[in-house]
Write an enzyme that holds these catalytic residues in place. Structure first.
Site, PDB file in Angstrom:
ATOM      1  N   CYS A   1      65.359 -31.147 -53.184  1.00 32.05           N
ATOM      2  CA  CYS A   1      66.148 -32.308 -53.093  1.00 32.05           C
ATOM      3  C   CYS A   1      66.576 -33.075 -54.358  1.00 32.05           C
ATOM      4  O   CYS A   1      67.284 -32.673 -55.120  1.00 32.05           O
ATOM      5  CB  CYS A   1      65.666 -33.241 -51.993  1.00 32.05           C
ATOM      6  SG  CYS A   1      66.794 -34.346 -51.083  1.00 32.05           S
TER       7      CYS A   1
ATOM      8  N   HIS B   1      64.106 -29.609 -47.225  1.00 28.42           N
ATOM      9  CA  HIS B   1      62.573 -29.990 -47.720  1.00 28.42           C
ATOM     10  C   HIS B   1      61.347 -29.192 -47.094  1.00 28.42           C
ATOM     11  O   HIS B   1      61.094 -29.321 -45.970  1.00 28.42           O
ATOM     12  CB  HIS B   1      62.147 -31.381 -47.111  1.00 28.42           C
ATOM     13  CG  HIS B   1      62.763 -32.392 -47.945  1.00 28.42           C
ATOM     14  ND1 HIS B   1      62.245 -33.409 -48.924  1.00 28.42           N
ATOM     15  CD2 HIS B   1      64.102 -32.973 -47.969  1.00 28.42           C
ATOM     16  CE1 HIS B   1      63.146 -34.181 -49.602  1.00 28.42           C
ATOM     17  NE2 HIS B   1      64.402 -33.993 -49.163  1.00 28.42           N
TER      18      HIS B   1
ATOM     19  N   GLU C   1      58.463 -28.893 -47.957  1.00 26.86           N
ATOM     20  CA  GLU C   1      57.173 -29.470 -47.665  1.00 26.86           C
ATOM     21  C   GLU C   1      56.924 -30.327 -46.245  1.00 26.86           C
ATOM     22  O   GLU C   1      56.003 -30.731 -45.675  1.00 26.86           O
ATOM     23  CB  GLU C   1      56.782 -30.601 -48.946  1.00 26.86           C
ATOM     24  CG  GLU C   1      57.526 -31.626 -48.719  1.00 26.86           C
ATOM     25  CD  GLU C   1      58.996 -31.727 -49.351  1.00 26.86           C
ATOM     26  OE1 GLU C   1      59.621 -30.546 -49.211  1.00 26.86           O
ATOM     27  OE2 GLU C   1      59.569 -32.700 -49.578  1.00 26.86           O
TER      28      GLU C   1
END
Ligand SMILES: Nc1ncnc2c1ncn2[C@@H]1O[C@H](COP(=O)(O)OP(=O)(O)O)[C@@H](O)[C@H]1O
Ligand SMILES: [Mg+2]
Lengths: 695, 85, 235, 85
Positions: free
Chosen positions: C87, C204, C206
């Site tokens: 990002c 994302h 994560e």
């Protein structure tokens, strides 16, 4: 200086006398009203620190920055207790979206909350949006923040220890917002409109993020003795309150305050409400390590005063004493008014149900902006950052994992102004009941509330009566549910011309679930489950969504609320969840049973068929209180019935989950997917109409 | 007659400009420490089809007032006007 | 040999703690790196995380590209070690010229936070080694400036040389405008450099590793990164 | 000697400008249908302390090239320079 400090906003002069009788004690309460934020024991030596505040007045003038600075302010209240902010919720009220200005205000406020909340890395995990004519000129913008801290590390906002230094950290001080929120929130919109100086400020989320990380590093390394945010009435409010609390005095050196503009006068420096500033109380030997942490985070730092004995606040500028006032006089001894009160008249309308065409009524309620999906708003918020969001926007209560444990916080904000317009006492009690129900329906136990009391001009007796009744309602309900009040905010003067907003108490409920693995969601997970309606349904349409959008006018009395029945419902929901009896659970609120069932079907795409009994329109749209829909495996039916009987809670098996359609008796039959599209597209269709470019 | 106008929308004086502040703060690390007063605003170009210049200019002013700027926190000025075809 | 993965914190980074948690959850050792440290010598790979570095004022990642640690990031990239931009990190890598193209404001002009599907377009990158092309993963996006654009011939080179690593797609893997969440050219959600060790993506991963929180489409990407980082130490 | 410079940064022609498109799209419904070519860029003011104008202008160009604009997608031009004190 006194004007700012003793304005309605900072001294609560009209509300203090009524707020006194709210219940504020309980074994779970670590810090009650009076501090920057309330704190509740959530186990493992941890505390949840939470509060809600209104930023309605600035948002009515400049929606994007008004709402953005509202987020910044409430986050600093949590930070000043030494807690890491972990969640934001934003209860909002606007006028009808058929009006372009209301669309612009709604788009601006959401954009402001998103821009600020997203960039400071705190997830916005819940809230509400309501639409009603009285909020047209007066949007209600409340923001709630929740933080977590070690219970033994809560930082007091006290200027303790003579000789300690007052250290100003963060942004520079400017003329913006002189007498800002304290003056803004103490006058109606017209009085403020022709204010020459822009009383709206620009938020700087980047500096706020640095302030959060810096202050938490200072707290975690034990470098500071106290911490206080600078909110309404700026430096003088923060200094006099923390001195008054500690019974000490303060010497302020205004020459040391870093200024953004040249030539500010003493009173401007003292009352400026420039954003993104914190005041730390530091022991002299610790000044250098404190400076090092601030410089690491690129933040300005200035020693602006010292704690002294004697309980006086003295301020010097250019070597001259420019102000000398007893701290207590400023902070605690503002005037207390007993304003006159007179009950407000309410209209009475008998609902006439036989002329109602069921499908037409259902579509009108389903696509009413109060009921329809709020995804258009919350998809502009980062509800995932920090990685602890187990249930975010779209659920009855947000579930935030307490990192490193099996526990989670359950958070919900609720408030129904339409009920309040008919009966302020009952409306307020319903707000507490609905927020507790939204928490309990996930399996979590409600613990305590914060709240924001949004009302019109207190100088009008009927508003003051509405306020007193609403506070009484919140108090009685909190006593009944064992959820004490840990703090909150009062917002008066929400009116312009002759239209004041409805009495709108908004309650923020905080609960805890011991094992989030047992949490229950609203969506029907699979077919072949038995659907039960818990609680009694009667013909109660006073202040209902059906009454507003189908019958076309609001009147009568809101649904009755029996505290014993509501508490029994909470106990059953929590116990059933802990015994894994429930596969789905969703509370009944706006729109009635029809909407509760539809939302549970839409969430998963699983259809259902239910029997509505001999009075289908009442069964579909009545908003009787203390009810929830649950779905259970067939082998759990007897256990659920036993549990309900033990609590005297009626439990009716009304149908089963099946197929891909929603079958409401022989009244109505529709594909879940069609209902989903109508429910999801209602607000986007209204908002895509051209509005002024917002934000 | 087509005319291209350029409008600059900037924050009112006295209001904090977080963007300007962040840029100004980063310039020294890049070797420039003789720069101050950084303010960031919007620059908008638009082409108006109108008979005479005065009418077109009045229209651009109205558009800037109602749509391009937020009068509560921003000022605007027309910086350029140029005849095209 | 546990892979040591540096996670950089810029002023304004938000998902740095999340990236470190995901690396630890999947068996790696996260190493927190402050943007002012210009030294990445003791890590096998580095992640530039999501967030709003420097408040994303001026342009997203515009100021962060000048922070001291970027020099060390360039060296790591030059040495062929994995450099991952998530990002805001992707925006910084483009601004710093380590990846082609740029990210501009979303087509909708609004920030969007939504679980989306992405399709693996190239298996020869530090995040997708060992994954089959065409595989669909469910990962969240959360950004306001994620629309990937590049000038005409640059875009042709990126497509022609197979640098596109992820595309936004429908659940069945087909690419259509409805699922192109921000209007990116070619629905590009992420791409790699020629060598494949520098990868940038807007979604994302994560935030898609913990089943308690939601779908886990990010696990295979982080696992592939840890393998690549660890392998680097072995070879 | 202090000089104030004004820099305009705009998206390269041919590149999509989402903001410009949105403004252009909403103008007709507000009663203006004779407007086209709406492009939104940035207007940046900065004050440079330098001895001679040429040196100051070169520095502003370098700042604009390296920081204020992204050459991949943006062009910049210095639109004004004014001596102050
Ligand atoms: N402004 C908002 N911000 C974040 N989440 C919101 C907002 N408005 C609504 N939501 C979420 O959408 C769901 C439905 O919203 P709404 O119908 O307004 O609340 P409720 O169901 O409590 O009446 C809730 O889960 C709520 O958390
Ligand atoms: Mg609800």
């Amino acid at each position: 200086m006194f004007a700012a400090m003793w304005s309605e906003h900072c001294s609560y002069k009209s509300s203090k006398v009524h707020l006194r009788n709210l219940p504020t004690e309980g074994p779970q309460v670590l810090v009650g009203p009076g501090e920057d934020a309330g704190a509740v024991d959530i186990g493992d030596g941890l505390a949840a620190v939470f509060k809600m505040e209104s930023h309605s007045h600035p948002s009515a003038i400049e929606p994007v920055q008004g709402a953005a600075t509202g987020v910044g302010g409430i986050v600093r209240d949590i930070l000043s207790m030494g807690a890491r902010p972990v969640a934001l919720l934003d209860p909002l009220r606007f006028g009808p979206l058929t009006d372009a200005r209301n669309r612009m205000l709604f788009a601006g406020v959401v954009s402001g909350i998103g821009q600020y909340g997203n960039s400071i890395g705190i997830p916005t995990v819940g809230g509400e949006v309501g639409f009603a004519e009285p909020h047209s000129a007066n949007p209600t913008v409340d923001v709630m923040c929740v933080g977590i801290a070690r219970a033994d590390r809560l930082v007091p906002a006290r200027a303790e220890g003579t000789g300690n230094l007052l250290v100003l950290i963060g942004a520079t001080t400017g003329r913006d917002g002189i007498g800002g929120v304290s003056v803004l929130a103490s006058r109606t919109i017209e009085e403020d409109a022709h204010e020459s100086r822009p009383s709206v400020q620009i938020g700087d989320p980047f500096t706020e993020k640095l302030l959060i990380e810096c202050c938490l590093e200072l707290v975690d390394s034990g470098l500071i003795a106290g911490l206080q945010d600078l909110g309404g009435a700026g430096l003088i409010c923060a200094v006099s309150e923390s001195a008054a609390r500690a019974g000490t005095g303060v010497e302020l050196d205004l020459d040391a305050v870093p200024l953004r503009e040249q030539g500010l006068e003493a009173f401007e420096i003292l009352t400026s409400e420039s954003q993104e500033r914190m005041l730390a109380i530091v022991e002299p030997p610790r000044l250098d390590p404190v400076r090092a942490v601030c410089e690491k985070w690129g933040l300005g730092i200035a020693v602006v005063g010292r704690v002294v004995s004697g309980g006086k606040v003295t301020a010097k500028l250019g070597g001259k004493v420019v102000a000398e006032v007893p701290a207590k006089a400023l902070a605690e001894e503002g005037p207390v008014y007993e304003r006159p009160m007179a009950p407000a008249p309410t209209a009475w309308v008998e609902p006439d149900l036989d002329r109602v065409e069921p499908l037409e009524a259902f579509l009108a309620v389903l696509t009413s902006p109060n009921v329809a999906s709020k995804r258009w708003a919350w998809e502009q918020y980062d509800y995932l950052v920090q990685g602890q969001t187990l249930a975010g926007p779209g659920s009855d209560a947000a579930l935030i994992r307490i990192e490193g444990t099996k526990r989670a916080l359950a958070l919900s904000t609720d408030g129904n102004g339409r009920y309040g317009s008919l009966d302020p006492y009952l409306g307020a009690a319903h707000a507490v009941a609905e927020s507790a129900r939204n928490v309990a329906v996930t399996g979590a136990k409600p613990l305590a509330i914060t709240n924001c009391l949004n009302f019109g001009n207190p100088e009008r007796p009927e508003v003051m009566w509405q306020f007193a009744e609403a506070v009484r309602g919140v108090g009685d309900a909190c006593r009944a549910f064992g959820t004490p009040v840990t703090g909150g905010n009062v917002s008066f003067y929400n009116e312009s011309g002759d239209s004041a907003i409805w009495p709108t108490p908004i309650v923020g409920m905080l609960g805890v679930i011991e094992d989030y693995g047992l949490a229950v969601r609203a969506g029907f997970p699979e077919r072949g489950l038995a659907i039960f309606l818990l609680g009694d349904t009667e013909s109660e349409f006073g202040g209902s969504e059906f009454q507003q959008v189908v019958l076309g006018s609001v009147g009568g009395r809101p649904p009755k609320l029996e505290f014993k029945r509501e508490s029994a419902l909470h106990r059953v929901l929590i116990e059933a969840a802990s015994r894994r009896l429930l596969r789905a659970a969703h509370d009944c609120s706006d729109g009635g049973l029809a909407i509760t069932l539809t939302e549970s079907a839409i969430a998963s795409g699983v259809g259902f068929a239910v029997d509505l009994g001999e009075d289908p329109v009442v069964a579909m749209f009545s908003e009787s209180a203390s009810r929830a829909v649950v779905a259970v495996e067939l082998e759990s039916v007897s256990a659920l019935n036993g549990l309900c009987e033990s609590e005297g809670l009626p439990a009716a098996r009304i149908g089963e989950t099946m197929g891909t359609r929603m079958v409401f008796g022989d009244l109505l039959d529709m594909e879940v997917e069609d209902a989903r599209r109508l429910y999801e597209d209602a607000i986007p269709n209204l908002m895509e109409r051209p509005a002024e470019l917002a934000g | 007659m087509k005319r291209r106008f350029e409008v600059v929308v900037s924050l009112k004086d006295g209001l904090l400009d977080p963007q300007g502040k962040a840029i100004e703060g980063s310039l020294p690390t890049m070797g420039w420490s003789n720069v101050s007063g950084v303010r960031v605003g919007k620059h908008i170009e638009l082409i108006v089809e109108a008979d005479d210049e005065a009418a077109a200019r009045r229209q651009v002013e109205e558009i800037a007032e109602r749509l391009l700027s937020n009068p509560v926190i921003e000022d605007f000025r027309i910086v350029d006007a140029e005849e095209l075809s | 040999m546990t892979a040591r993965v540096g996670v950089i914190t810029f002023p304004g980074s938000n998902d740095d703690r999340d990236a470190a948690r995901a690396v630890r959850l999947l068996g790696g050792e996260p190493v927190r790196v402050w943007h002012n440290d210009a030294d990445l010598s003791d890590v096998d790979a580095v992640i530039l995380p999501g967030g709003f570095s420097y408040g994303d004022y001026l342009r997203t990642g515009a100021i962060a590209q000048f922070s001291p640690v970027l020099g060390a990031v360039r060296e790591l990239a030059g040495a062929g070690r994995p450099v991952i931009g998530i990002c805001n990190g992707f925006q910084i890598l483009c601004e710093a010229g380590l990846l082609p193209g740029a990210l501009i404001r979303n087509r909708s002009l609004k920030f969007v936070c939504r679980w989306v599907r992405v399709r693996v377009e190239s298996a020869s990158s530090a995040l997708t080694e060992g994954l089959e092309e065409g595989r669909v993963l469910e990962i969240p996006v959360k950004h306001g400036e994620g629309q990937f654009v590049a000038a005409g011939e640059e875009l042709e080179r990126i497509e022609g040389e197979g640098l596109v690593t992820f595309r936004y797609c429908a659940p069945d893997g087909s690419v259509d405008d409805v699922h192109n969440v921000n209007g990116s050219s070619g629905a590009i959600a992420g791409l790699r450099n020629e060598r494949g060790n520098v990868v940038g993506l807007m979604p994302h991963p994560e935030h898609a590793v913990d089943p308690d929180v939601g779908p886990t489409g990010g696990r295979p990407l982080i696992e592939s990164l840890l393998e690549q980082a660890g392998a680097r130490v072995l070879s």
